[in-house]
Design a protein around this motif. Structure first.
Motif, mmCIF file in Angstrom:
data_model
loop_
_atom_site.group_PDB
_atom_site.id
_atom_site.type_symbol
_atom_site.label_atom_id
_atom_site.label_comp_id
_atom_site.label_asym_id
_atom_site.label_seq_id
_atom_site.Cartn_x
_atom_site.Cartn_y
_atom_site.Cartn_z
ATOM 1 N N THR A 38 0.844 -1.214 0.000
ATOM 2 C CA THR A 38 0.000 0.000 0.000
ATOM 3 C C THR A 38 0.873 1.256 0.000
ATOM 4 N N CYS A 88 -9.772 0.352 0.465
ATOM 5 C CA CYS A 88 -8.320 0.099 0.435
ATOM 6 C C CYS A 88 -8.033 -1.379 0.181
ATOM 7 N N THR A 89 -8.770 -2.255 0.832
ATOM 8 C CA THR A 89 -8.547 -3.688 0.636
ATOM 9 C C THR A 89 -8.838 -4.066 -0.810
ATOM 10 N N LYS A 93 -5.280 -4.447 -2.363
ATOM 11 C CA LYS A 93 -4.908 -5.829 -2.035
ATOM 12 C C LYS A 93 -5.564 -6.816 -3.000
ATOM 13 N N GLY A 167 0.072 -4.604 8.121
ATOM 14 C CA GLY A 167 -0.847 -3.680 7.444
ATOM 15 C C GLY A 167 -0.346 -2.251 7.527
ATOM 16 N N CYS A 168 -1.207 -1.322 7.128
ATOM 17 C CA CYS A 168 -0.813 0.081 7.111
ATOM 18 C C CYS A 168 -0.637 0.621 8.537
ATOM 19 N N PHE A 170 -1.634 3.287 9.632
ATOM 20 C CA PHE A 170 -2.863 3.975 10.060
ATOM 21 C C PHE A 170 -4.090 3.065 10.001
ATOM 22 N N CYS A 171 -3.889 1.769 9.921
ATOM 23 C CA CYS A 171 -5.049 0.884 9.704
ATOM 24 C C CYS A 171 -6.152 1.148 10.731
ATOM 25 N N PHE A 172 -7.360 1.299 10.218
ATOM 26 C CA PHE A 172 -8.525 1.607 11.078
ATOM 27 C C PHE A 172 -8.949 0.404 11.911
ATOM 28 N N PHE A 173 -8.319 -0.744 11.680
ATOM 29 C CA PHE A 173 -8.653 -1.907 12.497
ATOM 30 C C PHE A 173 -7.864 -1.923 13.800
ATOM 31 N N CYS A 264 -9.013 -7.354 8.437
ATOM 32 C CA CYS A 264 -8.958 -7.806 7.060
ATOM 33 C C CYS A 264 -7.848 -8.846 6.892
ATOM 34 N N CYS A 267 -4.650 -8.390 4.594
ATOM 35 C CA CYS A 267 -3.631 -7.461 5.082
ATOM 36 C C CYS A 267 -2.913 -8.006 6.308
ATOM 37 N N HIS A 268 -3.611 -8.815 7.087
ATOM 38 C CA HIS A 268 -3.121 -9.094 8.431
ATOM 39 C C HIS A 268 -2.668 -10.513 8.719
HETATM 40 S S1 SF4 Z 1 -4.040 -2.611 6.458
HETATM 41 FE FE1 SF4 Z 1 -5.972 -1.627 6.965
HETATM 42 S S2 SF4 Z 1 -5.848 0.414 5.998
HETATM 43 FE FE2 SF4 Z 1 -4.268 -0.878 5.039
HETATM 44 S S3 SF4 Z 1 -5.226 -1.742 3.219
HETATM 45 FE FE3 SF4 Z 1 -5.533 -3.211 4.880
HETATM 46 S S4 SF4 Z 1 -7.540 -2.714 5.802
HETATM 47 FE FE4 SF4 Z 1 -6.854 -0.962 4.541
#
Ligand code: SF4
Length: 269
Positions: A38, A88-89, A93, A167-168, A170-173, A264, A267-268
């Motif tokens: 990303t 974003c996903t 991704k 992941g990012c 700043f991931c909102f998760f 997600c 990403c994770h």
């Molecule tokens: S890590 Fe979080 S912010 Fe980054 S692409 Fe995946 S869901 Fe989106």
């Protein structure tokens, strides 16, 4: 003659997909390893991918090299992604992965463990067949840790400062306590995350990573204190209920239940 099947393993920078790559290295020599970048991943993830690459003796193909998060953020008019609107996903991704696999017959290797109940990303593209070698081999959490340790690669380095997932940055998760840890560990990344937010009085024009809590508020010492206190209280309750935990379990916060939405997997993992 039919088309040759390609074998693809998508790495996220997380422990499970890394353990899977190590586990598969000598089983499928023609494996293609990919990473959907990303351009906003945790700084340790880039470093970790280099170790993995060295161990595999093979290049990890980086997808999205030219078009990262900022491009799509602009396309979406400054609208920040959220658990219910994960553009974003999809854009960074899933889409790059599907473009990379094209219409070739594919076996996609996903790092779900034997002790997990979840399912990974399963493409609806008919040419992709998804397999779960860790699950099939009965490899659980402890097994993943053993694979990582035995290989010398070890756990993802961001676990050391308390970030629980790849992941990012700043991931909102991530949980509020992880935002606090980001603020304390990499304040410049926290500032950059905050700069994406837009707080206005107009309905529908406010974009924040956490609904109802802009980072400008979260970072205030009184809120940091509150988040830390609440986290410590939750930990204490679960320590009491669960008895002794290993260091790894503490770092990964595996047994601390969360009301956050399911993160997600692509990403994770
Ligand atoms: S890590 Fe979080 S912010 Fe980054 S692409 Fe995946 S869901 Fe989106």
């Amino acid at each position: 003659m039919g088309q040759k099947t390609r074998h693809i393993l998508s790495l996220s920078g997380g422990k499970d997909s890394t353990a899977l790559a190590i586990f598969m290295r000598d089983k499928i020599p023609e494996m293609e390893y990919v990473f959907c970048d990303t351009d906003k991943e945790l700084r340790e993830t880039y470093e970790y991918l280099n170790y993995i690459e060295a161990y595999l003796g093979k290049k990890i193909i980086r997808l999205n090299a030219a078009v990262g998060f900022d491009h799509w953020h602009q396309v979406f008019g400054g609208y920040l992604p959220s658990p219910s609107m994960r553009w974003c996903t999809r854009q960074l991704k899933l889409k790059p992965f599907e473009e990379f696999v094209r219409d070739d017959p594919i076996i996609s290797y996903v790092g779900i463990r034997a002790d997990e109940d979840r399912v990974g990303y399963i493409s609806h593209k008919p040419n992709i067949r998804t397999v779960y070698p860790l699950k099939e081999a009965g490899i659980d959490y402890a097994g993943v840790i053993k694979i990582l340790e035995d290989s010398g690669i070890g756990l993802p380095p961001y676990l050391k400062w308390g970030r629980t997932h790849s992941g990012c940055y700043f991931c909102f998760f991530q949980k509020p306590i992880e935002w606090v840890r980001l603020l304390e560990t990499y304040p410049e990344d926290f500032d950059k995350a905050q700069a994406y937010e837009k707080v206005t009085d107009q309905p529908g024009k406010t974009f924040t990573w956490i609904q109802g809590m802009p980072l400008s508020e979260l970072r205030k010492p009184k809120n940091v204190k509150k988040i830390k206190r609440r986290y410590a209280e939750t930990q204490e309750r679960y320590y009491k209920a669960r008895g002794n935990k290993t260091l790894v379990e503490v770092l990964a916060e595996l047994d601390v239940p969360t009301r956050e939405p399911t993160a997600c997997l692509i990403c994770h993992l």
